[in-house]
Motif scaffolding. Structure first.
Motif, short mmCIF file in Angstrom:
data_model
loop_
_atom_site.label_atom_id
_atom_site.label_comp_id
_atom_site.label_asym_id
_atom_site.label_seq_id
_atom_site.Cartn_x
_atom_site.Cartn_y
_atom_site.Cartn_z
N LEU A 165 -2.77 -11.59 5.69
CA LEU A 165 -3.08 -10.21 5.30
C LEU A 165 -3.20 -9.79 3.73
O LEU A 165 -3.58 -8.72 3.28
CB LEU A 165 -2.00 -9.27 5.66
CG LEU A 165 -2.08 -9.05 6.99
CD1 LEU A 165 -0.76 -7.97 7.45
CD2 LEU A 165 -3.33 -8.41 7.90
N GLU A 166 -3.06 -10.99 3.19
CA GLU A 166 -3.14 -10.87 1.56
C GLU A 166 -4.57 -10.50 0.93
O GLU A 166 -5.43 -11.15 1.52
CB GLU A 166 -2.77 -12.45 0.89
CG GLU A 166 -1.39 -12.84 0.96
CD GLU A 166 -1.19 -14.30 0.40
OE1 GLU A 166 -1.91 -14.38 -0.70
OE2 GLU A 166 -0.41 -14.84 0.79
N GLY A 167 -4.47 -9.59 0.04
CA GLY A 167 -5.80 -8.95 -0.47
C GLY A 167 -6.56 -7.97 0.39
O GLY A 167 -7.55 -7.47 -0.06
N GLN A 168 -5.89 -7.56 1.68
CA GLN A 168 -6.45 -6.89 2.53
C GLN A 168 -5.85 -5.25 2.44
O GLN A 168 -4.83 -5.27 2.01
CB GLN A 168 -6.14 -7.11 4.01
CG GLN A 168 -6.69 -8.53 4.37
CD GLN A 168 -8.18 -8.76 4.34
OE1 GLN A 168 -8.85 -7.80 4.63
NE2 GLN A 168 -8.71 -9.61 3.70
N GLU A 211 6.84 -6.94 7.53
CA GLU A 211 6.98 -6.58 6.04
C GLU A 211 5.64 -6.65 5.32
O GLU A 211 5.60 -5.58 4.25
CB GLU A 211 8.07 -7.50 5.51
CG GLU A 211 9.25 -7.33 5.75
CD GLU A 211 10.41 -8.40 5.50
OE1 GLU A 211 9.90 -9.22 4.73
OE2 GLU A 211 11.44 -8.35 6.01
N GLN A 212 4.84 -7.57 5.54
CA GLN A 212 3.64 -7.76 4.86
C GLN A 212 2.64 -6.21 5.11
O GLN A 212 2.10 -5.70 4.26
CB GLN A 212 2.77 -8.99 5.42
CG GLN A 212 3.13 -10.07 4.72
CD GLN A 212 2.18 -11.17 5.21
OE1 GLN A 212 1.52 -11.11 6.31
NE2 GLN A 212 2.30 -12.41 4.50
N VAL A 233 4.17 -3.41 3.01
CA VAL A 233 3.67 -3.48 1.63
C VAL A 233 2.43 -3.04 1.33
O VAL A 233 1.96 -2.27 0.36
CB VAL A 233 3.84 -5.00 1.17
CG1 VAL A 233 3.23 -5.35 0.03
CG2 VAL A 233 5.16 -5.64 1.24
N MET A 234 1.70 -3.07 2.42
CA MET A 234 0.13 -2.68 2.37
C MET A 234 0.13 -0.96 2.39
O MET A 234 -0.91 -0.53 2.54
CB MET A 234 -0.86 -3.32 3.35
CG MET A 234 -1.15 -4.71 3.43
SD MET A 234 -1.74 -5.28 4.83
CE MET A 234 -3.10 -4.08 5.21
#
Length: 89
Positions: free
Chosen positions: A2-5, A23-24, A27-28
């Motif tokens: 999911l990084e950068g999404q 948790e990811q 953060v989004m």
């Protein structure tokens, strides 16, 4: 994954029910529509309306897989992809 999404909700099945993944999503600033696994000690509720959309998306991809040329990319020329995308649309 999911990084950068950016999203308002993340819809996934039980296989993605982990604290790290949730948790990811937090953060989004997104909502997690993931049902809890059976072995989770504290069950986390999820939005059933969002989760039903996952089924619709999955059925769409399964329908596309029925078209073997599209799924396996036998026709790799530009004209074939163009015609296929117009036909699908």
């Amino acid at each position: 994954m999911l990084e950068g999404q950016a999203a308002s909700a993340v819809i996934a099945d039980k296989a993605y029910d982990s604290n790290g993944f949730r948790e990811q999503i937090a953060v989004m600033n997104a909502e997690a529509a993931i049902p809890s696994k059976r072995n989770r000690k504290v069950f986390i509720s999820h939005d059933l309306a969002h989760y039903k959309d996952r089924n619709r998306i999955e059925r769409c991809f399964n329908r596309l897989k029925h078209f073997r040329r599209f799924a396996t990319r036998y026709d790799r020329t530009t004209i074939h992809f163009t015609v296929a995308m117009i036909w699908i649309a």
